[in-house]
Design a protein around this motif. Sequence first.
Motif, PDB file in Angstrom:
ATOM      1  N   THR A 475     -30.824   5.043  19.744  1.00  0.00           N
ATOM      2  CA  THR A 475     -30.143   6.449  20.296  1.00  0.00           C
ATOM      3  C   THR A 475     -30.957   7.375  19.757  1.00  0.00           C
ATOM      4  N   PRO A 476     -31.167   8.556  20.989  1.00  0.00           N
ATOM      5  CA  PRO A 476     -31.908   9.667  20.468  1.00  0.00           C
ATOM      6  C   PRO A 476     -31.161  10.537  19.563  1.00  0.00           C
ATOM      7  N   SER A 477     -29.977  10.417  19.325  1.00  0.00           N
ATOM      8  CA  SER A 477     -29.363  11.487  18.377  1.00  0.00           C
ATOM      9  C   SER A 477     -28.830  10.754  17.211  1.00  0.00           C
ATOM     10  N   LYS A 478     -29.390  11.270  16.041  1.00  0.00           N
ATOM     11  CA  LYS A 478     -29.362  10.664  14.729  1.00  0.00           C
ATOM     12  C   LYS A 478     -28.164  11.322  13.858  1.00  0.00           C
ATOM     13  N   SER A 479     -27.551  12.329  14.519  1.00  0.00           N
ATOM     14  CA  SER A 479     -26.740  13.259  13.494  1.00  0.00           C
ATOM     15  C   SER A 479     -25.645  12.519  12.929  1.00  0.00           C
ATOM     16  N   LEU A 480     -25.065  11.601  14.022  1.00  0.00           N
ATOM     17  CA  LEU A 480     -23.734  10.678  13.528  1.00  0.00           C
ATOM     18  C   LEU A 480     -23.745  10.024  12.372  1.00  0.00           C
ATOM     19  N   PHE A 481     -25.087   9.590  12.058  1.00  0.00           N
ATOM     20  CA  PHE A 481     -25.266   8.276  11.101  1.00  0.00           C
ATOM     21  C   PHE A 481     -25.209   9.244   9.736  1.00  0.00           C
ATOM     22  N   THR A 482     -25.005  10.461   9.577  1.00  0.00           N
ATOM     23  CA  THR A 482     -24.680  11.173   8.274  1.00  0.00           C
ATOM     24  C   THR A 482     -23.337  10.846   8.163  1.00  0.00           C
ATOM     25  N   GLN A 483     -22.405  10.827   9.015  1.00  0.00           N
ATOM     26  CA  GLN A 483     -21.015  10.526   8.436  1.00  0.00           C
ATOM     27  C   GLN A 483     -20.701   9.083   7.968  1.00  0.00           C
ATOM     28  N   ASN A 484     -19.669   9.468   7.123  1.00  0.00           N
ATOM     29  CA  ASN A 484     -19.259   7.833   6.543  1.00  0.00           C
ATOM     30  C   ASN A 484     -18.412   7.154   7.399  1.00  0.00           C
ATOM     31  N   VAL A 485     -17.589   7.827   8.277  1.00  0.00           N
ATOM     32  CA  VAL A 485     -16.934   6.901   9.217  1.00  0.00           C
ATOM     33  C   VAL A 485     -17.700   7.385  10.716  1.00  0.00           C
ATOM     34  N   ARG A 486     -18.003   6.085  11.410  1.00  0.00           N
ATOM     35  CA  ARG A 486     -18.967   6.257  12.410  1.00  0.00           C
ATOM     36  C   ARG A 486     -18.258   5.426  13.579  1.00  0.00           C
ATOM     37  N   ALA A 487     -17.094   5.646  13.950  1.00  0.00           N
ATOM     38  CA  ALA A 487     -16.559   5.079  15.126  1.00  0.00           C
ATOM     39  C   ALA A 487     -16.387   6.146  16.668  1.00  0.00           C
ATOM     40  N   PHE A 488     -17.531   6.047  17.070  1.00  0.00           N
ATOM     41  CA  PHE A 488     -17.719   7.061  18.265  1.00  0.00           C
ATOM     42  C   PHE A 488     -18.370   6.501  19.619  1.00  0.00           C
ATOM     43  N   SER A 489     -18.830   5.428  19.630  1.00  0.00           N
ATOM     44  CA  SER A 489     -19.381   5.348  20.818  1.00  0.00           C
ATOM     45  C   SER A 489     -18.323   4.440  21.692  1.00  0.00           C
ATOM     46  N   HIS A 490     -18.771   3.776  23.024  1.00  0.00           N
ATOM     47  CA  HIS A 490     -17.958   3.404  23.751  1.00  0.00           C
ATOM     48  C   HIS A 490     -17.994   1.561  23.885  1.00  0.00           C
ATOM     49  N   GLY A 491     -18.402   1.123  22.576  1.00  0.00           N
ATOM     50  CA  GLY A 491     -18.415  -0.077  22.449  1.00  0.00           C
ATOM     51  C   GLY A 491     -19.617  -0.811  22.044  1.00  0.00           C
ATOM     52  N   CYS A 492     -20.767  -0.268  22.665  1.00  0.00           N
ATOM     53  CA  CYS A 492     -22.003  -0.826  21.950  1.00  0.00           C
ATOM     54  C   CYS A 492     -22.250  -0.257  20.483  1.00  0.00           C
ATOM     55  N   MET A 493     -23.447  -1.046  19.851  1.00  0.00           N
ATOM     56  CA  MET A 493     -23.462  -0.542  18.383  1.00  0.00           C
ATOM     57  C   MET A 493     -25.024   0.003  18.503  1.00  0.00           C
ATOM     58  N   ARG A 494     -24.892   1.392  17.855  1.00  0.00           N
ATOM     59  CA  ARG A 494     -26.079   2.170  17.867  1.00  0.00           C
ATOM     60  C   ARG A 494     -26.603   1.844  16.527  1.00  0.00           C
ATOM     61  N   VAL A 495     -28.040   2.003  16.489  1.00  0.00           N
ATOM     62  CA  VAL A 495     -28.673   1.465  15.216  1.00  0.00           C
ATOM     63  C   VAL A 495     -29.522   2.782  14.643  1.00  0.00           C
ATOM     64  N   ARG A 496     -29.420   3.059  13.197  1.00  0.00           N
ATOM     65  CA  ARG A 496     -30.000   4.314  13.087  1.00  0.00           C
ATOM     66  C   ARG A 496     -31.690   4.017  13.153  1.00  0.00           C
ATOM     67  N   ASN A 497     -32.097   3.295  12.445  1.00  0.00           N
ATOM     68  CA  ASN A 497     -33.605   2.821  12.638  1.00  0.00           C
ATOM     69  C   ASN A 497     -33.884   1.428  13.350  1.00  0.00           C
ATOM     70  N   PRO A 498     -33.783   1.696  14.588  1.00  0.00           N
ATOM     71  CA  PRO A 498     -33.945   0.436  15.340  1.00  0.00           C
ATOM     72  C   PRO A 498     -35.101  -0.382  15.382  1.00  0.00           C
ATOM     73  N   LEU A 499     -36.180   0.297  15.209  1.00  0.00           N
ATOM     74  CA  LEU A 499     -37.731  -0.409  14.907  1.00  0.00           C
ATOM     75  C   LEU A 499     -37.889  -1.120  13.727  1.00  0.00           C
ATOM     76  N   GLU A 500     -37.218  -0.945  12.672  1.00  0.00           N
ATOM     77  CA  GLU A 500     -37.089  -1.536  11.373  1.00  0.00           C
ATOM     78  C   GLU A 500     -36.213  -2.762  11.431  1.00  0.00           C
ATOM     79  N   LEU A 501     -35.269  -2.774  12.489  1.00  0.00           N
ATOM     80  CA  LEU A 501     -34.503  -3.982  12.839  1.00  0.00           C
ATOM     81  C   LEU A 501     -35.191  -4.843  13.738  1.00  0.00           C
ATOM     82  N   ALA A 502     -36.031  -4.298  14.515  1.00  0.00           N
ATOM     83  CA  ALA A 502     -36.949  -4.878  15.476  1.00  0.00           C
ATOM     84  C   ALA A 502     -38.135  -5.488  14.568  1.00  0.00           C
TER      85      ALA A 502
END
Length: 635
Positions: A475-502
């Motif tokens: 995701t281009p926006s990383k601000s939500l990852f600072t919150q403890n509860v992060r239930a904000f998407s429409h179903g998919c799972m956004r990853v904070r540092n996806p290249l590290e996951l890759a």
Amino acid sequence: MRATRSLFIGLTLSCISLASAHAVPTDEATVGQSEQTDTAPKPQSSEALQDAAAPTVEANDHLVYLPATRLLAANAKKAFAAFDVADRQALEQFYAARMGSALWVDKNGLLPDAKSLITAFETADNWGLRSTDYKAPSLKAEADGTYKLDDLANVETRLSLLALKYARDARGGRIADPRNQLSEYLDRAPQTLDPRTVIDSLVKATDKAAYLESLQPKQPQFELLRQKLLALRSGTENAKIINIPNGPSLKPGQSHSQIAMLRKALEAPAAIKRDGSPAEDTYYDDGLARAVQDYKKKKGIEPASAVVTNVLRRSLSTGEGVSERALLSNMEEWRWMPDDLGKFHIEVNLPEFNVRVVKDGAIVHEERIVTGSIRTQTPIFSDMMRTIVFQPRWNVPDSIKIKELLPGLRAGGDPLRRRGLVMERNGRKVNVTSINWYRNDIRNYHVYQPPGGSNALGVVKFLFPNKHAVYLHDTPSKSLFTQNVRAFSHGCMRVRNPLELADAILGEDQGWSKETIASLVSQGPEENEITLATPIPVHVTYFTARVNNAGDVETFGDIYGHEKRITLALQGRWREIVKTKEPKISPDDIGGEDGWYGADSRNNGDYYYDERGRRRKTQTSGVGKFLQQVFGGGF
């Protein structure tokens, strides 16, 4: 028939003839005739069963025959109605194939194997089941010390039925269909075994109790939670609890009698003043402040500040903050998980907002994620990751074309250009202002968001094709990852540092370096699909409690209410369960609503949770709201 020292109780009509006194049938024709001509159900009591069935018995020492197949069929809608149909049918076939050979009783009463079986029933509570669900039937001797043959048949049959029920429950069978009974988002199923396989294995097992207990989940987390359950019930965990009553808000630098209690509960070091000199135990120093903040973050208490609140006090006063019902609920979910998670697999735990890569049982990578909102939940299921896509496009679904783009086009504007979208027809870009949008159907045009810094899917997405049309992505926006509860998407799972996951995935699957992956991002083509050499299991889970490496229970909020539903089901309170339905949407719908389009504010899908776990409406309006949705920081 030759006399023998071993006992055989014929529990099927294949071993008796009710029409001929003192005659034991010896051919299949007689068996078929017997079963077809006498189908009247038998009453439940011993005396009535004896009168109705009137089994002919030829006994020699320990050898007897009794009609238990008949007993199973006659009581299918009565005494045995609560038992699973498949279990009853399996037992009918089992005893018929054995010519009625008994497992649990002989002429002198219960065999040692029966006592071993009953031990497993009596200790079922230790495994998160209920021993009262497996109450063994009593077997009472007559005045002369003998047993009625129909009583023996009843006990034999019930013990086998209870054994199969235990096996079914150990594998999650108490909630037979979570998706339809609890929530359509719970796409799991009990890992039950074929009942005939179970009873055949039970026959071969030398230790019957050990065999039944071996059917419990083998996952390490299940056993760790089970040990916590045993400790909680024994009181050893309660002994560690320090009850801290409600009191005033406290900040670092203050002194209060409860500070010493907080220090002990959090196992914080001795108090030190800011000048480095020792302080009274009642002084709130910086060391304790850090411990308070760390505890709040761990428990999801917001704001995770150093202020001592009553919410913090209540959490500390419950020991590790986990209840018996929470432990039982999480243990039940483990019964729905595959036996083999995969030597190399990915775990996504939604209440924890966390993704982990696991190899040989060890966590090799973990990262924060954003999950679906309360109205557009991320489903719970398992599937296989097969593809990783670098520089992905986001294809705008028809629903957004019609609702969000068409009104502006008909007004003569160019909403696509403002939103960084491209329109094509038959592979060629088109000038949107040159088309009469009252006469042309926008659904016949391909609209997409090109790869780039503002793309809703970021620079990479991880695909594990599934009927829910969800996946992991950047995701281009990383601000939500600072919150403890992060239930904000429409179903998919956004990853904070996806290249590290890759890196973690492709390093294992392809042997690629970080530099290779970085070049795919910076120099690779659009929609660059990398097919994994070996598909990787992905388990999207919903565990609100887990035991960490330090042996402590970590608890997470019941964001979707599944823990509560499971608890109600285990307590038999089915009518109180509020079921949830999963909307039917396409993969493009998911991608878009994780990006600029967002969960439309009209559906009230944008929420956050305060420190008391209460759902609150996010207040963002005007241009700020639009930009959040456009650049992926929305919902």
